[in-house]
Design a protein around this motif. Structure first.
Motif, PDB file in Angstrom:
ATOM      1  N   ARG A  78       0.836  -1.208   0.000  1.00 43.63           N
ATOM      2  CA  ARG A  78       0.000   0.000   0.000  1.00 43.63           C
ATOM      3  C   ARG A  78       0.869   1.256   0.000  1.00 43.63           C
ATOM      4  O   ARG A  78       0.393   2.332   0.340  1.00 43.63           O
ATOM      5  N   ALA A  79       2.151   1.137  -0.339  1.00 41.93           N
ATOM      6  CA  ALA A  79       3.037   2.301  -0.296  1.00 41.93           C
ATOM      7  C   ALA A  79       2.878   3.157  -1.556  1.00 41.93           C
ATOM      8  O   ALA A  79       2.155   2.799  -2.486  1.00 41.93           O
ATOM      9  N   GLU A  80       3.593   4.274  -1.570  1.00 47.39           N
ATOM     10  CA  GLU A  80       3.356   5.330  -2.556  1.00 47.39           C
ATOM     11  C   GLU A  80       3.361   4.853  -4.007  1.00 47.39           C
ATOM     12  O   GLU A  80       2.463   5.183  -4.790  1.00 47.39           O
ATOM     13  N   SER A  81       4.396   4.093  -4.403  1.00 46.48           N
ATOM     14  CA  SER A  81       4.500   3.725  -5.818  1.00 46.48           C
ATOM     15  C   SER A  81       3.351   2.819  -6.240  1.00 46.48           C
ATOM     16  O   SER A  81       2.868   2.896  -7.375  1.00 46.48           O
ATOM     17  N   CYS A  82       2.921   1.954  -5.347  1.00 41.63           N
ATOM     18  CA  CYS A  82       1.795   1.092  -5.688  1.00 41.63           C
ATOM     19  C   CYS A  82       0.484   1.885  -5.651  1.00 41.63           C
ATOM     20  O   CYS A  82      -0.425   1.613  -6.427  1.00 41.63           O
ATOM     21  N   LYS A  83       0.420   2.886  -4.788  1.00 45.64           N
ATOM     22  CA  LYS A  83      -0.746   3.779  -4.814  1.00 45.64           C
ATOM     23  C   LYS A  83      -0.801   4.505  -6.157  1.00 45.64           C
ATOM     24  O   LYS A  83      -1.870   4.653  -6.750  1.00 45.64           O
ATOM     25  N   ALA A  84       0.380   4.967  -6.621  1.00 40.24           N
ATOM     26  CA  ALA A  84       0.428   5.690  -7.898  1.00 40.24           C
ATOM     27  C   ALA A  84      -0.034   4.801  -9.046  1.00 40.24           C
ATOM     28  O   ALA A  84      -0.456   5.284 -10.092  1.00 40.24           O
ATOM     29  N   ARG A  85       0.059   3.499  -8.855  1.00 44.04           N
ATOM     30  CA  ARG A  85      -0.356   2.570  -9.902  1.00 44.04           C
ATOM     31  C   ARG A  85      -1.710   1.939  -9.591  1.00 44.04           C
ATOM     32  O   ARG A  85      -2.094   0.929 -10.200  1.00 44.04           O
ATOM     33  N   GLY A  86      -2.413   2.507  -8.653  1.00 48.91           N
ATOM     34  CA  GLY A  86      -3.826   2.161  -8.512  1.00 48.91           C
ATOM     35  C   GLY A  86      -4.198   1.060  -7.545  1.00 48.91           C
ATOM     36  O   GLY A  86      -5.269   0.468  -7.656  1.00 48.91           O
ATOM     37  N   LEU A 112       9.338  -3.670  -5.774  1.00 44.80           N
ATOM     38  CA  LEU A 112       8.964  -3.926  -7.180  1.00 44.80           C
ATOM     39  C   LEU A 112       8.196  -2.711  -7.709  1.00 44.80           C
ATOM     40  O   LEU A 112       7.206  -2.847  -8.425  1.00 44.80           O
ATOM     41  N   CYS A 113       8.675  -1.536  -7.347  1.00 47.17           N
ATOM     42  CA  CYS A 113       7.852  -0.325  -7.398  1.00 47.17           C
ATOM     43  C   CYS A 113       7.524   0.196  -8.791  1.00 47.17           C
ATOM     44  O   CYS A 113       6.695   1.082  -8.930  1.00 47.17           O
ATOM     45  N   SER A 114       8.190  -0.313  -9.826  1.00 46.60           N
ATOM     46  CA  SER A 114       7.863   0.138 -11.173  1.00 46.60           C
ATOM     47  C   SER A 114       6.744  -0.703 -11.759  1.00 46.60           C
ATOM     48  O   SER A 114       6.269  -0.423 -12.853  1.00 46.60           O
ATOM     49  N   SER A 115       6.344  -1.740 -11.050  1.00 48.77           N
ATOM     50  CA  SER A 115       5.489  -2.756 -11.679  1.00 48.77           C
ATOM     51  C   SER A 115       4.294  -3.140 -10.820  1.00 48.77           C
ATOM     52  O   SER A 115       3.777  -4.231 -10.943  1.00 48.77           O
ATOM     53  N   GLY A 116       3.857  -2.225  -9.945  1.00 51.69           N
ATOM     54  CA  GLY A 116       2.731  -2.536  -9.066  1.00 51.69           C
ATOM     55  C   GLY A 116       1.415  -2.530  -9.798  1.00 51.69           C
ATOM     56  O   GLY A 116       1.387  -2.274 -11.003  1.00 51.69           O
ATOM     57  N   PRO A 117       0.323  -2.793  -9.105  1.00 50.51           N
ATOM     58  CA  PRO A 117       0.256  -3.218  -7.719  1.00 50.51           C
ATOM     59  C   PRO A 117       0.889  -4.595  -7.476  1.00 50.51           C
ATOM     60  O   PRO A 117       0.826  -5.463  -8.343  1.00 50.51           O
ATOM     61  N   ASN A 118       1.482  -4.732  -6.275  1.00 49.65           N
ATOM     62  CA  ASN A 118       2.232  -5.941  -5.950  1.00 49.65           C
ATOM     63  C   ASN A 118       1.737  -6.582  -4.662  1.00 49.65           C
ATOM     64  O   ASN A 118       1.220  -5.910  -3.793  1.00 49.65           O
TER      65      ASN A 118
ATOM     66  N   HIS B 387      17.448   8.098  -1.284  1.00 54.21           N
ATOM     67  CA  HIS B 387      18.022   6.917  -1.899  1.00 54.21           C
ATOM     68  C   HIS B 387      17.739   6.903  -3.409  1.00 54.21           C
ATOM     69  O   HIS B 387      17.850   5.882  -4.072  1.00 54.21           O
ATOM     70  N   ALA B 388      17.318   8.058  -3.926  1.00 56.41           N
ATOM     71  CA  ALA B 388      17.158   8.276  -5.365  1.00 56.41           C
ATOM     72  C   ALA B 388      16.061   7.438  -6.005  1.00 56.41           C
ATOM     73  O   ALA B 388      16.195   6.984  -7.137  1.00 56.41           O
ATOM     74  N   GLY B 389      14.986   7.239  -5.297  1.00 53.67           N
ATOM     75  CA  GLY B 389      13.806   6.638  -5.906  1.00 53.67           C
ATOM     76  C   GLY B 389      12.904   7.745  -6.412  1.00 53.67           C
ATOM     77  O   GLY B 389      12.718   8.758  -5.738  1.00 53.67           O
ATOM     78  N   ILE B 390      12.378   7.587  -7.616  1.00 54.13           N
ATOM     79  CA  ILE B 390      11.471   8.593  -8.181  1.00 54.13           C
ATOM     80  C   ILE B 390      10.126   7.933  -8.447  1.00 54.13           C
ATOM     81  O   ILE B 390      10.029   7.012  -9.261  1.00 54.13           O
ATOM     82  N   THR B 391       9.106   8.386  -7.735  1.00 52.94           N
ATOM     83  CA  THR B 391       7.776   7.818  -7.916  1.00 52.94           C
ATOM     84  C   THR B 391       6.903   8.811  -8.679  1.00 52.94           C
ATOM     85  O   THR B 391       6.700   9.938  -8.224  1.00 52.94           O
ATOM     86  N   VAL B 392       6.427   8.388  -9.838  1.00 51.64           N
ATOM     87  CA  VAL B 392       5.651   9.272 -10.703  1.00 51.64           C
ATOM     88  C   VAL B 392       4.148   9.078 -10.451  1.00 51.64           C
ATOM     89  O   VAL B 392       3.685   7.948 -10.276  1.00 51.64           O
ATOM     90  N   PHE B 393       3.422  10.201 -10.433  1.00 46.18           N
ATOM     91  CA  PHE B 393       1.965  10.175 -10.270  1.00 46.18           C
ATOM     92  C   PHE B 393       1.311  10.825 -11.474  1.00 46.18           C
ATOM     93  O   PHE B 393       1.812  11.820 -11.987  1.00 46.18           O
ATOM     94  N   ASP B 394       0.197  10.282 -11.934  1.00 44.15           N
ATOM     95  CA  ASP B 394      -0.528  10.961 -13.009  1.00 44.15           C
ATOM     96  C   ASP B 394      -1.594  11.877 -12.419  1.00 44.15           C
ATOM     97  O   ASP B 394      -1.727  11.994 -11.198  1.00 44.15           O
ATOM     98  N   ASP B 395      -2.355  12.554 -13.303  1.00 41.36           N
ATOM     99  CA  ASP B 395      -3.249  13.612 -12.835  1.00 41.36           C
ATOM    100  C   ASP B 395      -4.463  13.106 -12.059  1.00 41.36           C
ATOM    101  O   ASP B 395      -5.246  13.898 -11.557  1.00 41.36           O
ATOM    102  N   MET B 402      -2.365  11.683  -0.398  1.00 38.85           N
ATOM    103  CA  MET B 402      -0.962  11.294  -0.254  1.00 38.85           C
ATOM    104  C   MET B 402      -0.339  11.967   0.979  1.00 38.85           C
ATOM    105  O   MET B 402       0.470  11.370   1.682  1.00 38.85           O
ATOM    106  N   ALA B 403      -0.728  13.218   1.222  1.00 39.23           N
ATOM    107  CA  ALA B 403      -0.227  13.913   2.421  1.00 39.23           C
ATOM    108  C   ALA B 403      -0.727  13.203   3.675  1.00 39.23           C
ATOM    109  O   ALA B 403       0.010  12.992   4.635  1.00 39.23           O
ATOM    110  N   ARG B 404      -1.988  12.816   3.640  1.00 36.25           N
ATOM    111  CA  ARG B 404      -2.543  12.083   4.780  1.00 36.25           C
ATOM    112  C   ARG B 404      -1.774  10.778   4.986  1.00 36.25           C
ATOM    113  O   ARG B 404      -1.436  10.404   6.102  1.00 36.25           O
ATOM    114  N   PHE B 405      -1.468  10.101   3.869  1.00 34.55           N
ATOM    115  CA  PHE B 405      -0.735   8.840   3.979  1.00 34.55           C
ATOM    116  C   PHE B 405       0.646   9.053   4.597  1.00 34.55           C
ATOM    117  O   PHE B 405       1.128   8.218   5.369  1.00 34.55           O
TER     118      PHE B 405
END
Ligand SMILES: Cc1cc2nc3c(=O)[nH]c(=O)nc-3n(C[C@H](O)[C@H](O)[C@H](O)COP(=O)(O)O)c2cc1C
Ligand code: SF4
Ligand code: FES
Lengths: 141, 505
Positions: A78-86, A112-118, B387-395, B402-405
């Motif tokens: 349920r972390a950010e990258s998997c949230k970003a992927r729905g 596995l954050c580029s390929s979620g949800p996991n 640690h140089a992770g980049i998480t992309v979000f769409d619109d 996310m702030a709440r999380f």
């Protein structure tokens, strides 16, 4: 082998190491599905700690439980990258699929954050899940 | 006979690599399991004579073998995603079998360690200093200074501890390194041992990484004779994010609750079991063998910009079309990373923002995507590289949620030692809920006539936002470690860049 025997075997396995408590707790959790009061007492006695010390450690870490749960467990990231992927949109269906039979647990990142949800079941990881795949995973757990 | 190369990286396996490998074996091919190239959208990526096919399923096996598959991507090493990188830490990625000592030696394995043993402690540290290497775990502290402190300490026992707790969402470089090139990490630790006079090392790996734990246990056994007298042991974490903080990690290794320790004393002087200890991230230790090879330090410091030297294995994650591992010199921009390399979002929708540096990192708006990848430049933006992770979000992302999380995560993972973090995070969740509900009305006992000191009205949305800002200030300055101290970054950046996600609905 009785429970006590197995317990003391686990303790002896690690007792000579530096910082033996976490390795012991991991093995006990793995073997018995929990670290209960009886186990805490035995470990405390062997390592010359108080039971409160051991309980403090058991209760600190998400991996250790004081009560066994016989249900199969499906961990969903349920972390950010998997949230970003729905992943959040899949949760309602997952809860329904799990019902009373399967335990759903949150986990924060499986790497596995580029390929979620996991999700993770036992030591097996599952990536690129959609609603149908996740529900199937839960049903087969 | 055809040799088929398929990664046994956890991500490839989670996408079905084992099944594909088994199908190739059944069709009569020789299958080699290698490390991953890091083009994760193509996993499982099948390599035949240097050419790649992916993402492969069991149904593709026949076509790949008879040369009619339409999933070909050409020569893997020439693929723009790979060819445009500058891989030093990940030089072997995709090219070797993780647990093959033979492959490791063939690809320059142990060269750094051999040379380190010849030149000795002082020279090792001098070269590390020259390279400009900074810790890759988050704080960016110069590695050589830490090593020098430990080297200078007098003690009967010293330790090298590798921080492999990699808890940040959006990061997986440590995992790929451990699963794909475990000897490189062990070599880095042995070099550190040589430099500071330590003979014992621990690798603390989070329990969410079962494959990495398994690989490293095997690797340590396989190379014990090469690194001797240095010894290395693997320990598993137990599902606590805060154990990535170095002093919490040391407590955990000692078998205690993973509570953060106050500094001083520095772990470099009183670390594991009170002994002088080097704590370094996986990537820091894995950069070392390149730096210690002949001319490596000079090469390393010639890359990057300003005080951010060398290369960074950047991880492209979240809602991104071409996600994976991208190692390049510092200085690259988010525009390049997200659009040119990453291809925009996986969903095809516009990019709303990115989070850099995991759950404690700021949400960055596309207006700021020209900022160069550089520790100080990010600090200037109230952001961090981490640690140089980049998480992309769409619109479609809801930044208020996310702030709440961010607050919720802090509440779940707080070690409990200090109040702003332990309690502030829970209050933060409640506050954001109230802001999103439009403010706070008086209720229950608050309305009783006896409550003279109560404000006569509830609090407006604006009042609640001020309170949230105030809470964030308190957490930022009143927390002992960066869990409580940096949680305000994602919260405040989301509020600043996307206020409508807090006020609307
Ligand atoms: C809450 C928290 C979590 C952290 N998690 C990690 C982690 O998972 N891995 C890591 O290497 N460093 C992590 N750090 C940073 C470490 O405290 C420490 O700076 C690092 O291990 C030092 O190694 P380096 O100099 O090689 O970066 C974390 C810090 C905090 C405050
Ligand atoms: S900020 Fe939070 S995690 Fe860090 S020491 Fe304080 S309570 Fe523990
Ligand atoms: S955020 Fe889900 S695997 Fe990393």
């Amino acid at each position: 082998m009785s429970r006590e025997q197995r317990l003391s075997e686990i303790i002896t396995d690690h007792q000579g190491r530096e910082g033996p408590l976490l390795p012991i707790l991991h093995d006990v959790q793995e073997e018995f599905g929990c670290v209960d009061e009886e186990a805490e007492r035995a470990i405390a006695l062997a390592l010359n700690l108080s039971r409160a010390d051991v309980h403090g450690v058991v209760s600190f870490y998400h991996d250790f439980h004081t009560k066994a749960d016989s249900r199969p467990v499906v961990q969903i990231c349920r972390a950010e990258s998997c949230k970003a992927r729905g992943v959040e949109a899949l949760m309602e269906g997952a809860v329904k699929a799990a019902g009373e039979r399967v335990k759903l647990a949150d986990v924060y990142c499986l790497g596995l954050c580029s390929s979620g949800p996991n999700a993770r079941v036992g030591d097996k990881l599952h990536a690129r899940l959609d609603g149908a795949a996740l529900n199937k995973l839960i049903e087969n757990a | 006979m055809t040799i088929i190369r398929i990664s046994d990286d956890a991500l490839a396996r989670a996408c079905g690599a084992d099944e594909v490998a088994a199908a190739f074996a059944k069709a009569g091919a020789t299958v080699e399991r290698t490390s991953s190239w890091g083009m994760q959208w193509l996993e499982p990526l099948v390599e035949v004579d240097g050419k790649g096919f992916g993402p492969a399923t069991v149904d593709d096996v026949a076509a790949i073998l008879d040369g009619t598959s339409d999933k070909g991507i050409g020569v893997i090493a020439q693929h723009p995603f790979i060819a445009s990188q500058q891989r030093l830490t990940f030089a072997r990625a995709g090219k070797s079998r993780p647990l093959s000592l033979e492959d490791y030696e063939q690809h320059d394995g142990w060269v750094g360690l051999k040379r380190a043993r010849q030149i000795g402690s002082e020279q090792i540290i001098a070269e590390l200093l020259h390279s400009g290497l900074r810790g890759r775990g988050g704080a960016g502290f110069p590695a050589a200074i830490k090593w020098k402190t430990v080297a200078g300490a007098v003690a009967d026992q010293k330790y090298i501890v590798c921080n492999a707790d990699e808890g940040d969402s959006g990061t997986f470089a440590d995992r790929m390194m451990m699963e794909g090139d475990p000897f490189a990490l062990i070599e880095g630790m042995a070099i550190a041992g040589e430099a500071v006079g330590a003979t014992k090392g621990y690798i603390y790996i989070r329990s969410e990484y079962p494959d990495a734990i398994d690989k490293l246990r095997k690797a340590v056994n396989l190379c014990a004779h090469i690194i001797a007298p240095f010894e290395c042991e693997i320990r598993a974490g137990a599902g606590a994010y805060v154990c990535g903080e170095e002093t919490s990690l040391l407590n955990s290794l000692e078998g205690k609750r993973g509570e953060v320790r106050a500094k001083p004393p520095l772990p470099a002087l009183q670390g594991l079991f009170g002994k002088p200890t080097v704590v370094n991230n996986v990537l820091t230790l894995c950069a070392v063998h390149h730096i210690l090879a002949e001319g490596g330090a000079e090469h390393y410091q010639s890359l990057g910009i300003d005080r951010s030297k060398g290369t960074m294995p950047i991880q492209l994650a979240g809602n991104i079309k071409y996600g994976g591992l991208y190692e390049t010199a510092f200085g690259i921009t988010l525009n390049e990373l997200v659009y040119d390399i990453g291809g925009g979002t996986a969903s095809g929708r516009p990019v709303k923002g990115v989070q850099v540096g995991g759950p404690l990192g700021a949400y960055i708006h596309p207006d700021q995507f020209e900022v160069p990848f550089d520790y100080e430049a990010y600090t200037g933006l109230d952001a961090l590289i981490g640690h140089a992770g980049i998480t992309v979000f769409d619109d479609t992302a809801d930044m208020g949620a996310m702030a709440r999380f961010a607050m919720e995560f802090c509440a779940v993972e707080s070690c409990g030692k200090c109040t702003p973090c332990r309690i502030g995070s829970t209050r933060g969740v409640e506050l954001i809920d109230r802001i999103r509900a439009g403010g706070r009305v008086l209720e229950g006992v608050e309305l009783a006539p006896q409550m003279h000191n109560m404000p006569k009205k509830g609090r407006s949305q604006e009042d609640e936002i001020k309170l949230l800002e105030d809470l964030c200030e308190t957490m930022k300055f009143g927390s002992l470690c960066a869990l409580g101290g940096f949680t305000p970054y994602p919260v405040m950046s989301a509020l600043k860049n996307w206020p409508e996600d807090f006020r609307g609905k």
